[in-house]
Enzyme design. Structure first.
Site, PDB file in Angstrom:
ATOM      1  N   GLY A 133      -1.598  10.255  -5.826  1.00  0.00           N
ATOM      2  CA  GLY A 133      -2.932  10.723  -6.209  1.00  0.00           C
ATOM      3  C   GLY A 133      -3.713   9.656  -6.951  1.00  0.00           C
ATOM      4  O   GLY A 133      -3.406   8.471  -6.863  1.00  0.00           O
TER       5      GLY A 133
ATOM      6  N   LEU B  84      -6.677   8.711  -6.202  1.00  0.00           N
ATOM      7  CA  LEU B  84      -6.949   7.886  -5.027  1.00  0.00           C
ATOM      8  C   LEU B  84      -8.134   6.940  -5.233  1.00  0.00           C
ATOM      9  O   LEU B  84      -9.111   7.280  -5.891  1.00  0.00           O
ATOM     10  CB  LEU B  84      -7.237   8.789  -3.820  1.00  0.00           C
ATOM     11  CG  LEU B  84      -6.105   9.776  -3.464  1.00  0.00           C
ATOM     12  CD1 LEU B  84      -6.483  10.574  -2.212  1.00  0.00           C
ATOM     13  CD2 LEU B  84      -4.774   9.071  -3.262  1.00  0.00           C
ATOM     14  N   HIS B  85      -8.012   5.759  -4.648  1.00  0.00           N
ATOM     15  CA  HIS B  85      -9.092   4.763  -4.677  1.00  0.00           C
ATOM     16  C   HIS B  85      -9.238   4.216  -3.260  1.00  0.00           C
ATOM     17  O   HIS B  85      -8.527   4.650  -2.339  1.00  0.00           O
ATOM     18  CB  HIS B  85      -8.767   3.663  -5.696  1.00  0.00           C
ATOM     19  CG  HIS B  85      -7.383   3.087  -5.538  1.00  0.00           C
ATOM     20  ND1 HIS B  85      -7.009   2.342  -4.437  1.00  0.00           N
ATOM     21  CD2 HIS B  85      -6.279   3.173  -6.321  1.00  0.00           C
ATOM     22  CE1 HIS B  85      -5.750   1.972  -4.563  1.00  0.00           C
ATOM     23  NE2 HIS B  85      -5.277   2.474  -5.692  1.00  0.00           N
TER      24      HIS B  85
ATOM     25  N   GLY C 250      -8.233   1.646  -1.859  1.00  0.00           N
ATOM     26  CA  GLY C 250      -7.000   1.121  -1.253  1.00  0.00           C
ATOM     27  C   GLY C 250      -6.271   2.236  -0.502  1.00  0.00           C
ATOM     28  O   GLY C 250      -5.864   2.066   0.659  1.00  0.00           O
ATOM     29  N   HIS C 251      -6.129   3.403  -1.155  1.00  0.00           N
ATOM     30  CA  HIS C 251      -5.491   4.543  -0.477  1.00  0.00           C
ATOM     31  C   HIS C 251      -6.317   4.969   0.736  1.00  0.00           C
ATOM     32  O   HIS C 251      -5.775   5.295   1.792  1.00  0.00           O
ATOM     33  CB  HIS C 251      -5.413   5.759  -1.421  1.00  0.00           C
ATOM     34  CG  HIS C 251      -4.532   5.580  -2.603  1.00  0.00           C
ATOM     35  ND1 HIS C 251      -5.018   5.497  -3.888  1.00  0.00           N
ATOM     36  CD2 HIS C 251      -3.184   5.486  -2.709  1.00  0.00           C
ATOM     37  CE1 HIS C 251      -4.012   5.383  -4.736  1.00  0.00           C
ATOM     38  NE2 HIS C 251      -2.889   5.356  -4.059  1.00  0.00           N
TER      39      HIS C 251
ATOM     40  N   GLN D 252       8.128  -2.884  -3.101  1.00  0.00           N
ATOM     41  CA  GLN D 252       8.318  -1.499  -2.657  1.00  0.00           C
ATOM     42  C   GLN D 252       8.340  -1.431  -1.130  1.00  0.00           C
ATOM     43  O   GLN D 252       9.178  -0.771  -0.525  1.00  0.00           O
ATOM     44  CB  GLN D 252       7.202  -0.609  -3.213  1.00  0.00           C
ATOM     45  CG  GLN D 252       7.142   0.768  -2.577  1.00  0.00           C
ATOM     46  CD  GLN D 252       6.173   1.702  -3.270  1.00  0.00           C
ATOM     47  OE1 GLN D 252       6.476   2.225  -4.318  1.00  0.00           O
ATOM     48  NE2 GLN D 252       5.011   1.920  -2.671  1.00  0.00           N
TER      49      GLN D 252
ATOM     50  N   VAL E 224      -6.283  -4.030  -0.889  1.00  0.00           N
ATOM     51  CA  VAL E 224      -7.743  -3.844  -0.994  1.00  0.00           C
ATOM     52  C   VAL E 224      -8.132  -4.224  -2.419  1.00  0.00           C
ATOM     53  O   VAL E 224      -7.480  -3.816  -3.386  1.00  0.00           O
ATOM     54  CB  VAL E 224      -8.145  -2.381  -0.686  1.00  0.00           C
ATOM     55  CG1 VAL E 224      -9.649  -2.201  -0.813  1.00  0.00           C
ATOM     56  CG2 VAL E 224      -7.687  -2.000   0.723  1.00  0.00           C
TER      57      VAL E 224
ATOM     58  N   ARG F 124      -3.993   2.623 -11.807  1.00  0.00           N
ATOM     59  CA  ARG F 124      -3.891   2.298 -13.238  1.00  0.00           C
ATOM     60  C   ARG F 124      -5.134   1.583 -13.762  1.00  0.00           C
ATOM     61  O   ARG F 124      -5.334   1.508 -14.973  1.00  0.00           O
ATOM     62  CB  ARG F 124      -2.648   1.446 -13.497  1.00  0.00           C
ATOM     63  CG  ARG F 124      -1.344   2.221 -13.300  1.00  0.00           C
ATOM     64  CD  ARG F 124      -0.140   1.385 -13.681  1.00  0.00           C
ATOM     65  NE  ARG F 124       1.084   2.174 -13.702  1.00  0.00           N
ATOM     66  CZ  ARG F 124       1.859   2.415 -12.648  1.00  0.00           C
ATOM     67  NH1 ARG F 124       1.521   1.910 -11.474  1.00  0.00           N
ATOM     68  NH2 ARG F 124       2.944   3.150 -12.750  1.00  0.00           N
TER      69      ARG F 124
HETATM   70  O1  PAF Z   1       3.220   3.611  -4.076  1.00  0.00           O
HETATM   71  C1  PAF Z   1       3.202   4.772  -4.550  1.00  0.00           C
HETATM   72  O2  PAF Z   1       2.158   5.354  -4.836  1.00  0.00           O
HETATM   73  C2  PAF Z   1       4.522   5.498  -4.773  1.00  0.00           C
HETATM   74  O3  PAF Z   1       5.518   4.622  -5.185  1.00  0.00           O
HETATM   75  C3  PAF Z   1       4.975   6.318  -3.548  1.00  0.00           C
HETATM   76  C4  PAF Z   1       5.281   5.435  -2.364  1.00  0.00           C
HETATM   77  C5  PAF Z   1       3.903   7.329  -3.176  1.00  0.00           C
HETATM   78  C6  PAF Z   1       6.255   7.082  -3.891  1.00  0.00           C
HETATM   79  O4  PAF Z   1       6.065   7.966  -4.960  1.00  0.00           O
END
Ligand code: PAF
Length: 280
Positions: A31, A33-34, A36-37, A153, A176, A187
């Site tokens: 969540g 969201l910006h 990039g998402h 990640q 992005v 953040r």
């Molecule tokens: O990158 C993230 O926002 C989190 O690490 C993810 C992949 C949604 C897992 O909680």
């Protein structure tokens, strides 16, 4: 767009879509969201018949209780953004729905999770693997979309999918950035005005390091990156590492085979920012 809170409802809806031969794309998020998402969701939307987005602040990946407590939660605004880009399903479960019992699984990623973020945030990647593997088995997507800002990640999720034979195609998506170069992150909203003004120095320095890499050794580039970012009173580098882009193990010579990646974590007060640059 449908908002779903239970695994049972999600699976019933997805099964129905899959029976009709539709492909399912998935964007896992926490969540806040910006853009990039939203870039991930747009790509997911373009490449699949059904676009599923999860919003779940996963407690098992936070190694710092304060960070979990202060993680921004903006469900209403998130749903408005997702509606505007035509997401089909938003999966927003409770913690008990995802973890009806404590998840005690320990994932094995060799050396991949022993360095950089893994070294500075013990248990973080095990928590990411726990939640992402659960979400994959709930959603059963054909494709899943992850941003390259979280470089390590992404490497770990690719390794998990390969080693644990999870049938999903992982699609990496470019970082992005804000107009001033700061990598977008949920953040960023926690930065004070002074920290926000200082933060673009991180990406500027990484970009400059590509130039420095043409004439300086890895040790010299690392020193210059630390000096440049730490020069700001608002910023403090936690680590900067130049690593092999695939194994993520530290390299000490540009002459070593393979692409290299420079990964940095920086504290702006209590807010921890990460970014990276690839040296080709
Ligand atoms: O990158 C993230 O926002 C989190 O690490 C993810 C992949 C949604 C897992 O909680």
């Amino acid at each position: 767009m449908k908002i779903i809170e239970t695994v049972a409802e999600l699976q019933a809806l997805i099964q129905q879509e899959k029976k009709g031969g539709k492909s399912v794309g998935f964007v896992p998020t926490m969540g806040a969201l910006h853009d990039g998402h939203i870039a991930l969701v747009k790509q997911c939307r373009d490449e699949n018949d059904v676009c599923v987005v999860s919003i779940f602040v996963n407690p098992t990946q936070f190694n710092n209780a304060g960070d979990l407590k202060h993680y921004p939660r903006t469900m209403e605004a998130d749903c408005a953004l997702l509606e505007a880009v035509n997401a089909d399903f938003v999966f927003a479960p409770t913690v008990d729905e995802v973890y009806p019992e404590e998840d005690t699984r320990q994932f094995e990623f060799g050396l991949l999770d022993k360095v950089m973020e893994g070294e500075h945030r013990p248990g973080h990647f095990n928590g990411v693997a726990q939640v992402v593997s659960k979400l994959f088995s709930m959603v059963k997507p054909d494709r899943a979309y992850f941003g390259e800002k979280d470089y390590q990640q992404l490497a770990i999720i690719k390794a998990m999918v390969r080693d644990y034979e999870i049938p999903v195609e992982v699609i990496p998506c470019p970082i992005v950035r804000e107009a001033d170069g700061l990598a977008m992150s949920s953040r960023n909203t926690r930065l004070t005005e002074a920290q926000r003004a200082a933060a673009p120095l991180i990406s500027k320095t990484l970009l400059a390091s590509k130039e420095w890499a043409k004439s300086l050794t890895i040790t010299e580039v690392k020193r210059k990156v630390l000096e440049s970012i730490n020069e700001s009173p608002e910023l403090e580098v936690e680590y900067f590492e130049i690593a092999d882009a695939l194994s993520l193990q530290s390299v000490n010579s540009w002459a070593q085979d393979g692409e290299k990646v420079g990964c940095v974590a920086v504290f702006a007060g209590e807010v921890r920012l990460i970014d990276n640059v690839v040296y080709r």
